[in-house]
Every structure is written in C-alpha cells, then in structure tokens.
Design a protein around this motif. Sequence first.
Motif, PDB file in Angstrom:
ATOM      1  N   ALA A 196       0.827  -1.216   0.000  1.00 29.80           N
ATOM      2  CA  ALA A 196       0.000   0.000   0.000  1.00 29.80           C
ATOM      3  C   ALA A 196       0.857   1.261   0.000  1.00 29.80           C
ATOM      4  O   ALA A 196       0.357   2.349  -0.295  1.00 29.80           O
ATOM      5  CB  ALA A 196      -0.923   0.003   1.213  1.00 29.80           C
ATOM      6  N   THR A 213      -0.029   1.354  -6.218  1.00 30.18           N
ATOM      7  CA  THR A 213      -0.959   0.379  -5.630  1.00 30.18           C
ATOM      8  C   THR A 213      -1.373   0.815  -4.219  1.00 30.18           C
ATOM      9  O   THR A 213      -1.105   0.108  -3.235  1.00 30.18           O
ATOM     10  CB  THR A 213      -0.322  -1.032  -5.572  1.00 30.18           C
ATOM     11  N   ARG A 260      -4.306   1.003  -2.806  1.00 32.02           N
ATOM     12  CA  ARG A 260      -5.467   0.321  -2.216  1.00 32.02           C
ATOM     13  C   ARG A 260      -5.221  -1.191  -2.211  1.00 32.02           C
ATOM     14  O   ARG A 260      -5.312  -1.836  -3.249  1.00 32.02           O
ATOM     15  CB  ARG A 260      -6.738   0.657  -2.998  1.00 32.02           C
ATOM     16  N   GLU A 308      -6.225  -4.778  -0.214  1.00 30.97           N
ATOM     17  CA  GLU A 308      -7.143  -5.439   0.709  1.00 30.97           C
ATOM     18  C   GLU A 308      -6.620  -6.835   1.033  1.00 30.97           C
ATOM     19  O   GLU A 308      -5.993  -7.489   0.190  1.00 30.97           O
ATOM     20  CB  GLU A 308      -8.536  -5.556   0.089  1.00 30.97           C
ATOM     21  N   PRO A 318     -10.045  -3.001  -5.120  1.00 33.57           N
ATOM     22  CA  PRO A 318      -8.673  -2.668  -4.715  1.00 33.57           C
ATOM     23  C   PRO A 318      -7.708  -2.764  -5.893  1.00 33.57           C
ATOM     24  O   PRO A 318      -8.024  -3.362  -6.931  1.00 33.57           O
ATOM     25  CB  PRO A 318      -8.362  -3.745  -3.679  1.00 33.57           C
ATOM     26  N   ASP A 319      -6.539  -2.169  -5.727  1.00 34.26           N
ATOM     27  CA  ASP A 319      -5.469  -2.369  -6.712  1.00 34.26           C
ATOM     28  C   ASP A 319      -4.902  -3.777  -6.569  1.00 34.26           C
ATOM     29  O   ASP A 319      -4.566  -4.423  -7.561  1.00 34.26           O
ATOM     30  CB  ASP A 319      -4.351  -1.340  -6.499  1.00 34.26           C
TER      31      ASP A 319
END
Length: 317
Positions: free
Chosen positions: A117, A122, A124, A126, A197-198
Amino acid sequence: MSDSGATASGGQTTPFVEIDRAEWAALAPATPHPLLETEIVQLRGLGEPLDMTEVAEVYLPLSRLLNLYAAGYQNLHRSTSDFLGEKARSTPFVIGVAGSVAVGKSTIARLLRELLARWEDTPRVELVTTDGFLLPNAELARRGLMDRKGFPESYDRRALLRFVSEVKSGAPEVRAPFYSHLSYDIIRDAQIVVRQPDILIVEGLNVLQPPAPGHRLAVSDLFDFTVYVDARTSDIAHWYQERFLKLQRGAFANPSSYFHRYASLTEEEARSTAASIWASINQPNLVENILPTRSRATLVLRKGSNHAVKRVLLRKL
C-alpha cells in the motif's frame, strides 16, 4: 544464487531459482523502508521475532518484486485493451499466501498489505483470509467435520471461488463472511467489504489447492502471484505448541473464547494438549493437503528454526 534448472536433490530438475538470504537482500538495496518499528511490532504474530532487519532483508525486496509484477500486469491489461479496441477498467492483481498453521503466513500477509500500500501505483490493498469461508460450526458438526476444521472439505470452496471471481472481474463491491477467532466461528450478519482494490491478498491454508474432484476451476487459478511459507515440519510443530501456550495464558482466559476450557490447564497439560491437536489435526492436514501444493507457488519463503527466512525460491519465467 543457484539456477535450479540444475538438478535438485534426487537428480530432479526444478522450475525454481534458489536464492540465499544475503543475495535476496541485495536485489533491492535502494527500496525505502516505509514502516516504523512500532508498526512492525503491531503486525507480528505470537512468538514471531519479526524486526526491522527481517523486513528490510526479506520483505522489502519481495514487495518490490510484487510491485513489478503488478505493474507488468497493468501494462499487459492496457496493451490487451488497446488490441481489442476496448477501454475496460483494470482489475485487481490477486496474490495468494499459503502455508501451515503457525508458520507465520498471516503475519506475512498483513506485512505485505502494509508494504504494498506504500507503493505509489498500488495504494489500495485489501486482505481477506479464507477463515471466513469455513463452514459454520453447526454445519461442520452436522457433517461430522469439526475435527477436520481447516481441511479442504471444511470450506465453502464454491463461495470462495465466487468471491475471488467477482473481485477479479472488477465488481464495484464484493462481500465476504467474517470469522471470529474468539468464538471460533462465522459471525452471522457480519461481513468484510472489498471495493475494487489495486491488489487483493488472499491468505489461507489451502489457497493453492487444485480444483476439487468434479470441478474445473480452483481459486488458485485466479491468482496472479502466489507465496508459500515453508519450514521444517518439526519446527512448525514447535511453533504451534509455543503459540498454544501463549494463547492459553492470554486469549483463552476470556470466558467468551471457544477455547476457554483450556485456560486452567497446567503448562504440562497445555503442552500435551497442543501436541495432541497438532498430531491429530494440523500435521495430517499439512502433510496431506498443504505441503503438496508448495510446488504450485510462484515464490517459496523457506524459514529456519528461528522463524527467519533463510532462502527464497522463485519460479522461473
């Protein structure tokens, strides 16, 4: 660095390049260290001596490698969209993290979430564990599977596959069940929400399993990169026992804990109980189901007896 296109033990070739720790640490010397020591303390699991050195020498290079893979994935997506004449939104890069109970995979997954993160492209990231896709205790009891919790048949594999498929397809919002380690069960009406997410990290015992009998697709088929956390079985057994003792003195003391019945055991009784659980449940699952999937990983982190990573095996492209 050993090119494992050369023969491995037993004279067999392997698709991995084997890299010792010093060589691995030297691969990304300019990668900045984004975490404070207090953050690392908060991320590590029970009995795991994760420190600034371990993060700098092992996990910063890994985060850089994953960043390169994710960037390559995005570039390939753009090139493919241009080729097809489409403008489809890029979908998440999905990472699977597998390994035995007590090997430290949950800590590694949490650490990678924080490191990845911090990369500009990148932001995002999760993390979802497969614990949420275990069948509820009532259903496990109905099927006679409570003593096989964590084995492949104890999961709702169809729901897990559907969840990752929806995230991978770019769905705006995907929900996963929530699992409580205190009650040792799925919490009804509680969910984890993932919103485009990314990167999605999926961590669990059996995430590298091939398709179930009679099925064509496994969740591992949807991963873009996979990590297997490896160690000698005897070391993992020791780590499991030590973690059990720490939990017995801590979380198990909570009257709401599913394992509260173990809180009053003497140390000798607790060690005996931990050894029994390991021998009857966790070791058979490791030997029968988890360890055979190691060769399917993109990268293997091989730990020594002190929990520190000693060698890295990276699959050749």
